[in-house]
Design a protein around this motif. Structure first.
Motif, mmCIF file in Angstrom:
data_model
loop_
_atom_site.group_PDB
_atom_site.id
_atom_site.type_symbol
_atom_site.label_atom_id
_atom_site.label_comp_id
_atom_site.label_asym_id
_atom_site.label_seq_id
_atom_site.Cartn_x
_atom_site.Cartn_y
_atom_site.Cartn_z
ATOM 1 N N THR A 57 0.813 -1.219 0.000
ATOM 2 C CA THR A 57 0.000 0.000 0.000
ATOM 3 C C THR A 57 0.847 1.270 0.000
ATOM 4 O O THR A 57 0.326 2.365 0.222
ATOM 5 C CB THR A 57 -0.939 0.011 1.220
ATOM 6 N N ALA A 79 1.485 6.243 -0.210
ATOM 7 C CA ALA A 79 0.234 5.488 -0.158
ATOM 8 C C ALA A 79 -0.731 5.907 -1.262
ATOM 9 O O ALA A 79 -1.484 5.078 -1.789
ATOM 10 C CB ALA A 79 -0.413 5.664 1.215
ATOM 11 N N GLN A 83 -3.207 3.689 -3.912
ATOM 12 C CA GLN A 83 -4.642 3.904 -4.051
ATOM 13 C C GLN A 83 -5.002 4.243 -5.496
ATOM 14 O O GLN A 83 -6.022 3.765 -6.014
ATOM 15 C CB GLN A 83 -5.095 5.020 -3.113
ATOM 16 N N ALA A 89 -6.730 -0.996 1.339
ATOM 17 C CA ALA A 89 -6.661 -1.874 2.507
ATOM 18 C C ALA A 89 -7.734 -1.511 3.522
ATOM 19 O O ALA A 89 -8.006 -0.333 3.755
ATOM 20 C CB ALA A 89 -5.281 -1.801 3.156
#
Length: 523
Positions: A57, A79, A83, A89
């Motif tokens: 992630t 992160a 995404q 997550a």
């Protein structure tokens, strides 16, 4: 055993390594995530699962190895990169903004906007509508008990988990990582969640499913990969696997029975609770607890078990009723009163209520003893008005050894430990006070088989030493194997009591769900 996916993988990891100083957290991990399949990631706490998730992630970057998405090498610097690639997550521990609504939490950082370029504002109607649509995919609106406009601070832990799942679904993710997503859900909610996972698979989503519950793995997963000490030690198809085989791979040893024998050497009554009630949460709770006894409390989410325990510790000020210790009535108005009376409380939410993540292991262990009670090393932690570093270090060393806490040093932050070892630190904090009565609220929540076995052994040692233990658990096998007696609660009231071996799982669950109540107490 190895397995090759039947379909091309969407996301592959090859030879992934990650080091943190001298700690080699990932050692050449390989795995394949396939559209329309759920891969179970299995391993004890400390095996590298959390590090792997953080690498996938974008929280961590691998030191060696390759991540490929759609057969192209990718690297997630932050992160947001993960995404944007469709990797989302859902974590075990909910971290939310309590003063915001469910919708605001679902769309945090990506709120829909409207208006001209020079005056963009949040489109509240659309956000609430889209958030409600995501929630409706997770749970029926009436069953959920809240809507997208409800403030998060008004919601239970189970309801917050539903929001986390809805947040992932709202992002139209291609890869969904589910990290202990059912830890706070009732049995009915877990069954509904199975349908959500199957729906994700039907939509072609690749699912990475992390859980310590083998019934969940068998119910929704297609393949598995086992991590041990940061390395992949086994893969295969779920329909060809057996639970004992997976446990042996996880632990590197056979675990025939994780529940230790618990001696029945119950002594005199130490705690009597009569008519404990709260205006909205529970009513007419009465029970007795004896020295050297484990008293289980079982019930579905919302049964009121934790609320009763909070009242016993002076943390539920609106509660009323009589509490007697050794026959003497105790007026518990604040936690200090309970601690002085010999009670200790290990809460369900260890990261929010049990420990301070930024504090060291040593400081967390000594935290409850700072007010001056005698510790497990037989003396106050203070020298006059000052904390004694020598005594604090001595207490920490003793508890680390006794509970077999895996930590690089006493100075390691609590946040740097695995979930199982965090829980051991929280338990150590209270055992250091030499309490007479220990309340354990979901003590094995979110920890693996090996760590559970260590906690169970610790509970057995507690009663062997004459402590009285209240075990609150939604894991039915725990109370059935460990508790000398089990009180079943439903909607804030005790509805049944069973001695060990007196009732099977179906009978106990029926009492908890209201299908068939057994009202006669065990004799």
């Amino acid at each position: 055993m190895t397995s090759t996916p039947a379909k091309p993988a969407l996301l592959t990891l090859r030879g992934l390594h990650k080091r943190f100083g001298p700690t080699h957290a990932l050692r050449g991990v390989d795995l394949d995530l396939v559209p329309g399949e759920a891969l179970a990631l299995i391993g004890e706490n400390g095996a590298g699962k959390s590090t792997l998730v953080k690498t996938l992630t974008g929280v961590h970057q691998p030191d060696e190895g390759e991540i490929r998405l759609d057969d192209r090498a990718v690297r997630f610097a932050v992160a947001q990169d993960a995404q944007a690639a469709g990797i989302v997550a859902v974590h075990q521990e909910t971290v939310m903004f309590e003063e915001l609504t469910a919708a605001e939490n679902i769309f945090i950082g990506r709120q829909p906007m409207k208006g001209p370029p020079w005056l963009r504002v949040i489109d509240w109607a659309r956000m609430n509508r889209d958030a409600q649509a995501a929630l409706d995919q997770v749970v029926d609106r009436e069953t959920a008990g809240f809507t997208s406009t409800t403030l998060v601070r008004e919601l239970s832990l189970a309801q917050r988990h539903l929001i986390e799942i809805a947040r992932a679904l709202s992002q139209q993710a291609r890869v969904v990582i589910l990290d202990e997503p059912t830890a706070a859900l009732s049995q009915a909610e877990i069954r509904d969640f199975y349908g959500i996972v199957r729906g994700l698979k039907a939509q072609g989503v690749a699912v990475l499913f992390i859980t310590h519950k083998f019934d969940e793995i068998m119910a929704v997963c297609d393949r598995y990969v086992v991590l041990r000490d940061g390395a992949s030690v086994g893969t295969g198809r779920i329909d060809e696997a057996q639970e004992q085989q997976l446990v042996a791979l996880m632990a590197g040893r056979e675990i025939a029975d994780i529940y230790p024998p618990v001696a029945d050497r119950r002594g005199p009554t130490v705690l009597q609770v009569h008519g404990l009630s709260h205006p909205t949460e529970f009513a007419d709770v009465s029970f007795e607890l004896r020295r050297g006894e484990i008293l289980g409390f079982y019930g579905l989410v919302g049964a009121g078990r934790s609320e009763v325990m909070l009242a016993l510790m002076g943390l539920n000020p609106d509660a009323s009723g009589e509490v007697r210790i050794d026959g003497k009535t105790i007026d518990i108005r604040r936690p200090g009163d309970a601690i002085a009376a010999g009670l200790a409380y290990v809460p369900e939410e260890r990261q929010r209520q049990g420990g301070i993540l930024g504090f060291s292991v040593r400081h967390n262990i000594s935290l409850a003893g700072l007010a001056g009670p005698r510790s497990a090393i037989g003396q106050s932690l203070s020298r006059g008005p000052w904390l004694s570093a020598e005594r604090e270090q001595g207490l920490a060393a003793r508890m680390i050894e006794r509970l077999r806490i895996k930590t690089a040093s006493q100075d390691t932050p609590l946040s740097g430990l695995s979930g199982g070892n965090q829980q051991k630190v929280v338990i150590a904090k209270w055992l250091g006070l030499e309490p007479r009565i220990v309340i354990l609220d979901e003590p094995t929540k979110g920890i693996d088989v090996g760590a559970k076995q260590a906690v169970y052994q610790l509970i057995a040692e507690m009663v062997e030493q004459g402590l009285a233990v209240i075990l609150v658990s939604s894991e039915l096998p725990e109370v059935m194997h460990l508790a000398h007696r089990t009180i079943v609660m439903r909607r804030g009231r005790p509805v049944a009591e069973f001695a060990i071996g007196e009732a099977d799982a179906e009978t106990i669950v029926a009492a908890a769900s209201g299908l068939h109540l057994q009202t006669e107490s065990a004799t």
